[in-house]
Design an enzyme around this catalytic site. Structure first.
Site, short mmCIF file in Angstrom:
data_model
loop_
_atom_site.label_atom_id
_atom_site.label_comp_id
_atom_site.label_asym_id
_atom_site.label_seq_id
_atom_site.Cartn_x
_atom_site.Cartn_y
_atom_site.Cartn_z
N ARG A 33 15.20 -25.55 -5.94
CA ARG A 33 15.21 -27.01 -5.87
C ARG A 33 15.90 -27.52 -4.61
NH1 ARG A 33 16.48 -28.76 -12.19
NH2 ARG A 33 14.38 -28.38 -12.95
N PHE A 41 8.60 -21.76 -13.43
CA PHE A 41 9.49 -22.79 -12.91
C PHE A 41 10.03 -22.28 -11.58
CE2 PHE A 41 11.67 -26.36 -15.48
CZ PHE A 41 10.45 -26.89 -15.85
N GLN A 65 23.07 -31.24 -7.93
CA GLN A 65 21.67 -30.90 -7.67
C GLN A 65 20.85 -32.17 -7.44
OE1 GLN A 65 18.73 -29.12 -10.68
NE2 GLN A 65 19.20 -27.41 -9.31
N HIS A 84 17.21 -33.22 -7.44
CA HIS A 84 15.88 -32.78 -7.84
C HIS A 84 14.89 -33.26 -6.79
CE1 HIS A 84 12.29 -32.11 -10.23
NE2 HIS A 84 13.03 -31.49 -11.13
N ARG A 107 21.25 -25.04 -9.82
CA ARG A 107 20.77 -24.67 -11.15
C ARG A 107 19.31 -24.25 -11.12
NH1 ARG A 107 18.06 -27.23 -15.14
NH2 ARG A 107 18.34 -29.36 -14.34
N HIS A 162 20.37 -35.32 -9.85
CA HIS A 162 19.81 -34.90 -11.13
C HIS A 162 20.78 -34.16 -12.05
CE1 HIS A 162 16.85 -33.65 -14.04
NE2 HIS A 162 16.96 -32.38 -13.73
N GLU A 221 9.68 -30.84 -13.11
CA GLU A 221 9.28 -29.65 -12.35
C GLU A 221 8.05 -28.99 -12.96
OE1 GLU A 221 11.45 -25.55 -10.91
OE2 GLU A 221 12.50 -27.45 -10.84
N LEU A 234 12.95 -38.96 -13.13
CA LEU A 234 12.46 -37.60 -12.88
C LEU A 234 10.96 -37.48 -13.09
CD1 LEU A 234 13.39 -34.69 -12.30
CD2 LEU A 234 13.50 -34.34 -14.77
#
Length: 598
Positions: free
Chosen positions: A304, A137, A251, A253, A403, A368, A273, A270
């Protein structure tokens, strides 16, 4: 609207009787996603029977939308990974304003929590030798993200709900909490209404745990459902006297679906990821793999905030698609591999006429996740207000300024277990009783709700929430500056003035009424975002000020927000240092080499 939530005393007393149901429980858990479920399981295992209340049907919570995975330093594929490196990655991604205790507790406990979930039946993807599989990730040094295809959150919540049912944890569907019951010194329960029947409900408890999600859905484009992540947990805590921290950090995304291409229903939803974790590549409208310019080492798997700003810049400078996005392409991978590792993404786009094994997806940034929230002690969940605890996305601390992907699900179970165990130790024997003063407070709140229901002005809450979303997107979005933030605050004041002309078309069982209550939560939290972003005169993580583009070491501080006599009060607090063993991992400078995926 704000007065209705925080000072129901303003509603005139009258002698009209108020009908409501009273429920007493040793512990009230508000929120039925992963965090609330894990708290409840810990309570039940300690012999305490909590009551969990949720706004939706049991098992229907935002956790199910967390698709890509959950972090734990198991070392299934990279044996050199350990919890200290996980903590170091989290601090680095959070730009070192995280709460170090929160980070270390999460990273240290996660291997056991993953094994526990597996023991309870969570069907993790496995390697050929049967160990739990892990994927890359963004911004992680090693393959650390455990997963169930791209349905990890859904599988995890199903597992937790099944465990809670096995333990016979009481649960009540379709209850919306509108205000916490407090005498100004401690919390003694909550008030709200049954969304199916409209009945008012007084929930009496000496211990209330808020696990009600974040506030990212306040934005125009977001990855949540419109009836979730409206800031209710944060607003409830703020109104009860708790502090919020770092609410300016939202955040964005990098990869949300582009509505003009796929339809308004999908705008901002979304694209996990995991697509990039499995090797997905980003291209602009000219066919350039543009992350080579912004992050040649980590490419699409950089942090991100870095990837989101890169996409926003490509679009702003005219290299985006006609629909205002860029392309995310994984079609170079084997089709069967894509269908196996990304089943829900494959099925979703297939239903929209796009075969992602052959063609790219069109994406753009979307709001997000809320890194900020209620300020708590992470070993206990205590908020500083006696009787009130918080956990999950409702709180600040683990994630700092940005995050790390895969840490949201991790936080819910790692900290949720600790909070549940702590609260269990504080519960006295016997059911809590309701005093006459508490009844009077509840009746004032119920009269305020009845007054809200009778609103017959010209403007709907849905329209006001849409306008609020536009204000935040335009003035507190990916790029910010002082003039725009001040303009956003002025627009917010004007919008708040319009609530005096609110119309609620329907009774307490309607979406109109639900949105009117949501509005009372969203307005104060929108103000905290704008004011926190104005106060922080630097760029750090997800907070990017074009007029202060550098990170300022003097701003390695948390911004705390509390209610004062005349409104919101802000102050800064220094951040503690990590433990020596985590600091050593930070200094060793581990970093993902993206090209392992090539």
């Amino acid at each position: 609207m704000r007065d209705r939530l925080q000072t129901a005393d303003a509603v005139a007393e009258n002698d009209e009787p108020v009908d409501y149901q009273t429920v007493s429980t040793p512990v009230l858990v508000v929120g039925a996603g992963a965090a609330g479920a894990r708290v409840a399981i810990a309570l039940a295992e300690a012999g305490v029977e909590p009551l969990v209340v949720g706004k939706r049907d049991h098992g229907d919570a935002h956790t199910t939308w967390a698709a890509g995975g959950i972090n734990a330093a198991l070392g299934s594929l990279d044996p050199e990974d350990d919890w200290t490196v996980h903590a170091a990655d989290t601090l680095d991604e959070g730009h070192y304003i995280n709460d170090p205790e929160a980070v270390e507790l999460t990273a240290k406990h996660m291997p056991d929590r993953i094994r526990e979930l597996a023991d309870w039946g969570m069907p993790f993807d496995r390697t050929e030798d049967g160990t739990i599989n892990q994927r890359y990730f963004g911004a992680q040094s090693f393959r650390r993200t455990c997963f169930v295809g791209d349905r990890t959150g859904e599988a995890m919540l199903d597992t937790l709900v099944a465990k809670a049912r096995e333990l016979e944890v009481p649960y009540r569907d379709n209850v919306m909490v509108t205000r916490l019951l407090t005498d100004g010194e401690r919390v003694a329960g909550a008030m709200g209404f049954d969304m199916a029947t409209g009945e008012f409900v007084l929930l009496r408890s000496d211990h209330v745990v808020l696990a009600a999600g974040g506030a990212s859905a306040l934005y125009h484009r977001h990855s949540s459902r419109e009836d979730e992540n409206n800031g209710d947990g944060l607003a409830l805590a703020l109104g009860a006297g708790a502090r919020l921290a770092d609410v300016e950090f939202v955040q964005f995304h990098p990869t949300g679906m582009v509505g003009d291409r796929y339809g308004e229903e999908w705008d901002g939803r979304l694209v996990t990821e995991a697509v990039r974790g499995e090797g997905g590549r980003l291209f602009n409208a000219a066919g350039e793999r543009f992350m080579e310019r912004y992050s040649p080492d980590q490419m699409e798997l950089d942090a991100r905030d870095v990837v989101a700003r890169a996409i926003a810049r490509e679009i702003r400078e005219g290299r985006g698609t006609d629909d205002g996005g860029v392309y995310l392409d994984i079609s170079h991978r084997d089709g069967e591999y894509i269908r196996e590792r990304l089943p829900s993404m494959y099925e979703r786009f297939q239903s929209l006429g796009v075969d992602i094994t052959e063609a790219p997806m069109e994406v753009a940034p979307t709001a997000h996740y809320s890194m900020g929230g209620v300020d708590i002690d992470f070993a206990t969940g205590e908020t500083g207000v006696p009787g009130l605890y918080a956990v999950g996305e409702t709180v600040a601390g683990v994630h700092g300024a940005n995050r790390l992907g895969g840490n949201s699900l991790a936080e819910t179970v790692a900290i949720g277990k600790l909070v549940g165990e702590h609260v269990a130790d504080r519960v006295d024997d016997g059911a809590p009783t309701v005093t006459s003063g508490q009844r009077a407070l509840a009746e004032r709140e119920f009269r305020a709700l009845a007054e809200l229901e009778a609103s017959d002005g010209e403007v709907t809450a849905r329209d006001l929430l849409a306008d609020l979303g536009d204000i935040l997107w335009e003035h507190a979005g990916i790029l910010r500056d002082e003039a725009s933030l001040r303009e956003g605050l002025a627009k917010l004041d004007a919008l708040r003035a319009r609530t005096t002309d609110l119309r609620v078309a329907g009774d307490r069982t309607t979406r109109d009424f639900e949105f009117a209550v949501d509005l009372s939560f969203s307005l104060p939290i929108a103000e905290t975002i704008l004011r926190g972003a104005l106060e922080r005169t630097e760029s750090r993580g997800a907070h990017y000020r074009t007029d202060y583009p550098e990170t300022d070491g003097d701003w390695r501080r948390n911004i705390l927000v509390s209610e004062g006599p005349t409104g919101l009060e802000l102050r800064a607090r220094g951040v503690a240092d990590p433990s020596p063993e985590v600091q050593d991992a930070v200094e060793r400078g581990y970093e993902l080499d993206y090209h392992h995926l090539e």
